[in-house]
Design a protein around this motif. Structure first.
Motif, PDB file in Angstrom:
ATOM      1  N   LEU A   1       0.829  -1.200   0.000  1.00  0.00           N
ATOM      2  CA  LEU A   1       0.000   0.000   0.000  1.00  0.00           C
ATOM      3  C   LEU A   1       0.869   1.257   0.000  1.00  0.00           C
ATOM      4  O   LEU A   1       0.602   2.206  -0.748  1.00  0.00           O
ATOM      5  CB  LEU A   1      -0.912   0.011   1.221  1.00  0.00           C
ATOM      6  CG  LEU A   1      -1.783   1.266   1.393  1.00  0.00           C
ATOM      7  CD1 LEU A   1      -2.751   1.401   0.226  1.00  0.00           C
ATOM      8  CD2 LEU A   1      -2.524   1.227   2.712  1.00  0.00           C
ATOM      9  N   ARG A   2       1.911   1.237   0.819  1.00  0.00           N
ATOM     10  CA  ARG A   2       2.796   2.398   0.908  1.00  0.00           C
ATOM     11  C   ARG A   2       3.469   2.677  -0.441  1.00  0.00           C
ATOM     12  O   ARG A   2       3.554   3.821  -0.883  1.00  0.00           O
ATOM     13  CB  ARG A   2       3.842   2.154   1.991  1.00  0.00           C
ATOM     14  CG  ARG A   2       4.627   3.394   2.380  1.00  0.00           C
ATOM     15  CD  ARG A   2       5.256   3.246   3.747  1.00  0.00           C
ATOM     16  NE  ARG A   2       6.182   2.124   3.815  1.00  0.00           N
ATOM     17  CZ  ARG A   2       6.000   1.067   4.600  1.00  0.00           C
ATOM     18  NH1 ARG A   2       4.921   0.967   5.351  1.00  0.00           N
ATOM     19  NH2 ARG A   2       6.893   0.099   4.635  1.00  0.00           N
ATOM     20  N   PHE A   3       3.912   1.619  -1.109  1.00  0.00           N
ATOM     21  CA  PHE A   3       4.562   1.771  -2.411  1.00  0.00           C
ATOM     22  C   PHE A   3       3.582   2.335  -3.440  1.00  0.00           C
ATOM     23  O   PHE A   3       3.904   3.277  -4.178  1.00  0.00           O
ATOM     24  CB  PHE A   3       5.100   0.409  -2.881  1.00  0.00           C
ATOM     25  CG  PHE A   3       5.693   0.429  -4.254  1.00  0.00           C
ATOM     26  CD1 PHE A   3       6.995   0.874  -4.459  1.00  0.00           C
ATOM     27  CD2 PHE A   3       4.957   0.007  -5.350  1.00  0.00           C
ATOM     28  CE1 PHE A   3       7.544   0.904  -5.722  1.00  0.00           C
ATOM     29  CE2 PHE A   3       5.497   0.032  -6.622  1.00  0.00           C
ATOM     30  CZ  PHE A   3       6.793   0.474  -6.806  1.00  0.00           C
TER      31      PHE A   3
ATOM     32  N   PRO B   1      10.405  -1.786  -7.396  1.00  0.00           N
ATOM     33  CA  PRO B   1       9.021  -2.269  -7.504  1.00  0.00           C
ATOM     34  C   PRO B   1       8.861  -3.734  -7.118  1.00  0.00           C
ATOM     35  O   PRO B   1       7.829  -4.118  -6.564  1.00  0.00           O
ATOM     36  CB  PRO B   1       8.683  -2.048  -8.981  1.00  0.00           C
ATOM     37  CG  PRO B   1       9.599  -0.951  -9.417  1.00  0.00           C
ATOM     38  CD  PRO B   1      10.865  -1.168  -8.650  1.00  0.00           C
ATOM     39  N   ALA B   2       9.872  -4.562  -7.394  1.00  0.00           N
ATOM     40  CA  ALA B   2       9.772  -5.984  -7.074  1.00  0.00           C
ATOM     41  C   ALA B   2       9.662  -6.210  -5.572  1.00  0.00           C
ATOM     42  O   ALA B   2       9.042  -7.177  -5.120  1.00  0.00           O
ATOM     43  CB  ALA B   2      10.986  -6.731  -7.628  1.00  0.00           C
TER      44      ALA B   2
ATOM     45  N   TYR C   1      10.260  13.935  -2.136  1.00  0.00           N
ATOM     46  CA  TYR C   1      10.732  12.567  -1.893  1.00  0.00           C
ATOM     47  C   TYR C   1      12.082  12.508  -1.172  1.00  0.00           C
ATOM     48  O   TYR C   1      12.618  11.433  -0.971  1.00  0.00           O
ATOM     49  CB  TYR C   1      10.817  11.810  -3.226  1.00  0.00           C
ATOM     50  CG  TYR C   1       9.447  11.497  -3.780  1.00  0.00           C
ATOM     51  CD1 TYR C   1       8.713  10.411  -3.320  1.00  0.00           C
ATOM     52  CD2 TYR C   1       8.860  12.318  -4.746  1.00  0.00           C
ATOM     53  CE1 TYR C   1       7.451  10.133  -3.795  1.00  0.00           C
ATOM     54  CE2 TYR C   1       7.594  12.049  -5.229  1.00  0.00           C
ATOM     55  CZ  TYR C   1       6.893  10.960  -4.749  1.00  0.00           C
ATOM     56  OH  TYR C   1       5.639  10.701  -5.228  1.00  0.00           O
ATOM     57  N   GLY C   2      12.611  13.648  -0.794  1.00  0.00           N
ATOM     58  CA  GLY C   2      13.850  13.654  -0.031  1.00  0.00           C
ATOM     59  C   GLY C   2      15.029  13.100  -0.791  1.00  0.00           C
ATOM     60  O   GLY C   2      15.905  12.450  -0.207  1.00  0.00           O
TER      61      GLY C   2
ATOM     62  N   VAL D   1       3.814   5.926  -5.488  1.00  0.00           N
ATOM     63  CA  VAL D   1       3.853   5.966  -6.953  1.00  0.00           C
ATOM     64  C   VAL D   1       2.644   6.737  -7.486  1.00  0.00           C
ATOM     65  O   VAL D   1       2.761   7.536  -8.422  1.00  0.00           O
ATOM     66  CB  VAL D   1       3.899   4.543  -7.540  1.00  0.00           C
ATOM     67  CG1 VAL D   1       3.729   4.573  -9.052  1.00  0.00           C
ATOM     68  CG2 VAL D   1       5.218   3.858  -7.182  1.00  0.00           C
ATOM     69  N   GLY D   2       1.483   6.481  -6.865  1.00  0.00           N
ATOM     70  CA  GLY D   2       0.283   7.205  -7.278  1.00  0.00           C
ATOM     71  C   GLY D   2       0.424   8.699  -7.074  1.00  0.00           C
ATOM     72  O   GLY D   2       0.023   9.497  -7.932  1.00  0.00           O
TER      73      GLY D   2
END
Length: 245
Positions: free
Chosen positions: A35-37, A224-225, A85-86, A41-42
């Motif tokens: 969910l965090r990823f 992403p993996a 995004y730091g 990305v969203g």
């Protein structure tokens, strides 16, 4: 007059339910890497769409249409993304961009985040080669078109060759640098895919230098993996060197 019982009940339980939902979402955020990823990305995609929509009118008013000069406006907007995004950038060899006249710039292509690094060091009067599908990606496609991005149909060899021939003529006539990802697609495996020949044919055709650009691996903060997309102050490095002669 007394409020209806239902309204009174909601007024009592509403804040508690809202707090419960907030705690539940916060728990999912910390407990669910997937969910965090996806949310990060969203957010990146929404940020691209929103900033493109806001920047397009500025480009139209300032430069009156499609021109490589719009890239100066676009890159200054995109450079702000790193603060969300730091991400910090370390660059080496930027002096190789200080050449007069056109050139072909080639680089590896790892992810959608490459755009942040590209805009961080994009030289003046430089456009990118992109796949035609990006043209239809809403306001992002519009801002790319306004910035002079050259779109190629990768499924049609004859179309790609004819477009590249036109690019060669425009490079010399308009004194434009061209940025190409010779792998042809994103590759986050840490190695390089076989290069397509278009960039090198273009350099030979126009007799201009090739400047290779190397992006260091994103895998320490974006993978992403593994559903990894951290916002810590990771260092993202770029190294540049010009081809001999």
């Amino acid at each position: 007059m007394e409020a209806p019982a239902g309204v009174s009940s909601w007024g009592s339980w509403g804040p508690a339910l809202a707090a419960l939902v907030a705690v539940g979402l916060a728990s999912l955020w910390w407990l669910s890497p997937v969910l965090r990823f996806r949310l990060k990305v969203g957010f990146y995609c929404v940020l691209c769409l929103l900033c493109s929509a806001l920047t397009a009118p500025v480009c139209l008013l300032w430069n009156h249409g499609r021109t490589v000069r719009n890239m100066t406006i676009i890159k200054n907007v995109v450079r702000s993304f790193k603060y969300f995004y730091g991400v910090r950038f370390e660059t080496k060899g930027l002096e190789h961009f200080e050449i007069e006249g056109p050139c072909v710039i080639v680089s590896n292509h790892q992810s959608i985040l490459d755009m942040m690094g590209l805009m961080e060091i994009l030289p003046e009067r430089c456009v990118q080669i992109g796949k035609r599908e990006l043209l239809y990606f809403g306001s992002v496609g519009l801002i790319m078109w306004l910035g002079g991005v050259i779109f190629i149909n990768r499924k049609s060899t004859s179309n790609a060759k004819s477009v590249m021939a036109e690019v060669g003529q425009a490079m010399v006539t308009d004194n434009v640098k061209v940025w190409i990802y010779p792998e042809g697609t994103r590759n986050g495996n840490g190695d390089l895919l076989p290069f397509k020949k278009g960039a090198f044919h273009l350099a030979i055709q126009t007799q201009v230098p090739i400047i290779p650009v190397v992006y260091s691996s994103f895998s320490s903060f974006y993978n992403p993996a593994k559903n990894l997309f951290t916002s810590d102050d990771h260092l993202k490095k770029y190294c540049y060197r010009q081809n001999p002669g």
